[in-house]
Design an enzyme around this catalytic site. Structure first.
Site, PDB file in Angstrom:
ATOM      1  N   SER A  64       0.719  -0.986  -0.034  1.00 15.21           N
ATOM      2  CA  SER A  64       0.101   0.056  -0.049  1.00 15.21           C
ATOM      3  C   SER A  64       0.778   1.249  -0.133  1.00 15.21           C
ATOM      4  CB  SER A  64      -0.906   0.122   1.092  1.00 15.21           C
ATOM      5  OG  SER A  64      -2.071   0.947   1.080  1.00 15.21           O
ATOM      6  N   ASP A 107      -8.277  -6.766  -4.872  1.00 15.91           N
ATOM      7  CA  ASP A 107      -8.165  -5.217  -4.190  1.00 15.91           C
ATOM      8  C   ASP A 107      -8.457  -4.145  -5.176  1.00 15.91           C
ATOM      9  OD1 ASP A 107      -7.474  -3.226  -2.495  1.00 15.91           O
ATOM     10  OD2 ASP A 107      -5.392  -3.248  -3.416  1.00 15.91           O
ATOM     11  N   HIS A 139      -6.178  -6.896  -0.865  1.00 10.23           N
ATOM     12  CA  HIS A 139      -5.317  -5.933  -0.583  1.00 10.23           C
ATOM     13  C   HIS A 139      -4.087  -6.701  -0.093  1.00 10.23           C
ATOM     14  CE1 HIS A 139      -3.851  -1.828  -0.214  1.00 10.23           C
ATOM     15  NE2 HIS A 139      -3.726  -1.992   0.856  1.00 10.23           N
TER      16      HIS A 139
END
Length: 634
Positions: free
Chosen positions: A185, A384, A446
């Site tokens: 991320s 994701d 994710h």
């Protein structure tokens, strides 16, 4: 000034310089006495008895003026392959704790609903040391003075280099390890900046130990904001979240148009965050709002209550958050109780300050890193949406480095996508060229390692070059385009006797090197302090004898029961008389150590360390505010 104070002043007048020097050295001695043993985690509540996991944890000060301390959690490798390796893991946010990675993704344990720890098949500590760091300052268990939060990526990287220098002083034998960074991320911004700072540091001269940075891995990374913003609607169309030609698509396209105008006006390939473009993702999520439910932006196969829309995910968070607030857990991890840092998954204060308004996005650093020979692996979970694979694939397609564009092998010829079959199942595909590797994980979220620990570990071992054929063990059946690569083990622990003997020799060698290096520094400081102290005492006695005074110490008015720093120093090393920082613990110590099993009953009887209400609610108010900012990624 009282009589005794005046007498002391007369007795030691002219000695203030000596006193200042000595106290400064004593203070330095106390600081240098902080060693790896002080960070040793003897056991964690609920920890299983097997396999044995050696851990260190605690705070390291990186700036005394601002009380800036970073929290780390180190997990030693279970086995050494051909050479020692260390993987540093960072979660994103900005401001989200790397305990997410430690207890929900790549670490050795997951927390159960009765506050026990279960060992994770496929944890990344099999052949690599793991170092989880809560950063920037103020994240997770880390802390800093109010108003001293980090706001730019360059500042963050500089602080992290300072942290590593201090960490390697405590654990010197790890400084020669092959070093890798991994994360997900917003760590897609952190990691390239830190890598750049390390490579620049290595060029500064021979006086510094060169850190052997060997590669970086970024999962579902927020790397190129422009590509990611422009990928939201195509991803929603591809996955059937939004249907073209509908009122829903018209509303989202209107938001996208405003985003494009902003991008074109600012020519913002060089912008980390654009609020107008954040609205595109929010518009897509709003179109999925039905009743009290909405799509989970981190895993589109799931729904969540509105307006969380994924913020309550993953489900392990419900167990992990209270566990990290128990007093016996924070004590085991050496959390500074004076600071009352508590633990929350994400910090609104950190993210509120970390706007990176003057920082260029990390995608602009990747070509230079690749051209300097640094291998980079980008991986994506297919399901994701917030940092989706289309955005990352598009950034690769447009990026130019080493004489080519994207995955070009030669002008107009691109590297093929290679099917990945893991233990008989279609796992995704690999694509690679000129030091860059891309891996797509089918049916992953994710947080890829949360879904597929063994597959993600196989990816790591393949990337860092682990081949268990040299050390024994049961290899995983992993094939890329039908071909087996180096043998990797993702479940069974190697049990080769020869491998165990080789590992024992490596451990012994590393341990003694660590003793020598840390011991030399402490010995020098002790010797200097002892000489100055001896001279000071000798001269003072001579003067006092001449004046008829009796020498009783630096502060005679305090009497013999002084609570000064030197008596306390004798206890600084805690329960152990030696440094336990080496790669593994002596077998004898393991035999003598009591069982680490803690029953569910005894774990529950411990008083929980709760931040906020008595019910142990997960996070403080600013956490929910922070997670509503869609740029903030765990």
């Amino acid at each position: 000034m009282g009589f005794s104070e005046a007498r002391a002043y007369r007795a030691f007048g002219g000695r203030s310089t000596w006193l200042t020097v000595f106290l400064a050295l004593a203070n330095s001695l106390a600081v240098s006495a902080k060693c790896a043993a002080d960070y040793f985690v003897d056991s964690l509540p609920g920890q299983p008895d097997s396999p044995q996991v050696q851990m260190h944890a605690g705070h390291i000060e990186i700036n005394h003026k601002t009380s800036a301390n970073l929290f780390f959690w180190h997990v030693a490798n279970q086995h050494i392959a051909d050479k020692p390796r260390t993987v540093i893991w960072l979660n994103g946010g900005p401001g989200c704790s790397s305990e997410d990675g430690a207890l929900m993704e790549i670490g050795p344990y997951r927390v159960t609903n009765d506050h026990l720890l279960n060992h994770t098949d496929g944890s990344w500590d099999e052949f690599a040391n793991l170092l989880f760091v809560d950063q920037p300052v103020g994240t997770g268990f880390s802390y800093v003075s109010t108003g001293a939060y980090v706001s730019e990526l360059g500042e963050m990287a500089s602080q992290f280099v300072t942290f590593l220098e201090k960490w390697f002083e405590l654990f010197p034998h790890y400084e020669k390890n092959d070093l890798y960074f991994a994360g997900e991320s917003y760590a897609g911004q952190y990691i390239p900046y830190i890598a750049r700072a390390i490579l620049d540091r290595n060029k500064k001269g021979e006086s510094l130990t060169r850190w052997k940075l060997k590669g970086i891995l970024i999962g579902n990374g927020w790397i190129s904001p422009r590509h990611q913003y422009l990928s939201y609607l195509p991803y929603a169309y591809q996955e059937g979240i939004i249907q073209g030609g509908t009122d829903s698509s018209s509303r989202v396209e209107a938001k996208l148009s405003k985003c494009l105008n902003k991008l074109n006006v600012e020519d913002s390939t060089g912008t980390v965050q654009i609020s107008a473009c954040e609205e595109v993702l929010q518009a897509i999520i709003d179109e999925t709002h039905k009743g009290n439910r909405c799509i989970n932006m981190y895993d589109i196969r799931l729904t969540d209550e509105y307006s969380a829309c994924g913020m309550n995910w993953p489900p392990d968070l419900e167990n992990m958050a209270p566990y990290l607030r128990f007093k016996n857990v924070t004590k085991a991890l050496h959390i500074n109780s004076d600071k009352q840092t508590g633990w929350s998954e994400c910090s609104g204060a950190v993210s509120g300050h970390f706007r990176a308004l003057k920082s260029k996005p990390s995608v602009e650093l990747l070509p230079g890193l690749l051209e300097e020979g640094l291998p980079i692996l980008l991986f994506s979970g297919q399901k994701d949406m917030i940092c989706n694979h289309i955005g990352n694939e598009d950034l690769i397609k447009d990026m130019k480095w080493s004489g080519g564009t994207g995955f070009e092998l030669s002008p107009g010829v691109w590297a093929p996508r290679q099917d990945w079959i893991f233990e008989g199942e279609s796992a995704g595909f690999y694509q690679q060229a000129r030091n860059l590797t891309y891996v797509l994980f089918y049916n992953a979220s994710h947080m890829v390692p949360f879904n597929y620990p063994p597959r993600s570990r196989e990816m790591l071992d393949r990337f860092i070059g682990v081949d268990i054929a040299d050390i024994g063990g049961n290899p995983a059946d992993s094939r890329i385009d039908g071909e087996k690569g180096p043998a990797t083990s993702v479940r069974a622990h190697p049990n080769s006797t020869a491998a165990a003997e080789r590992e024992k020799e490596k451990v012994k060698s590393a341990m003694w090197k660590a003793y020598y290096k840390s011991g030399e520094v402490a010995l020098i400081v002790v010797a200097i302090a002892a000489v100055i102290w001896g001279v000071f005492i000798w001269r003072s006695r001579q003067k006092h004898q001449d004046r008829g005074y009796e020498f009783r110490g630096i502060y005679p008015m305090l009497g013999s029961s002084s609570s000064g720093s030197l008596p306390r120093y004798s206890n600084k090393r805690g329960r152990r008389g030696h440094d336990v920082e080496a790669v593994n613990i002596y077998e004898a110590e393991l035999d003598e150590r009591p069982s680490r099993v803690v029953s569910a009953r005894s774990s529950r009887e411990q008083e929980p360390y709760v931040v906020g209400d008595e019910d142990g609610s997960d996070v403080d108010d600013d956490t929910s505010d922070e997670r509503k900012r869609l740029v903030d990624k765990p």
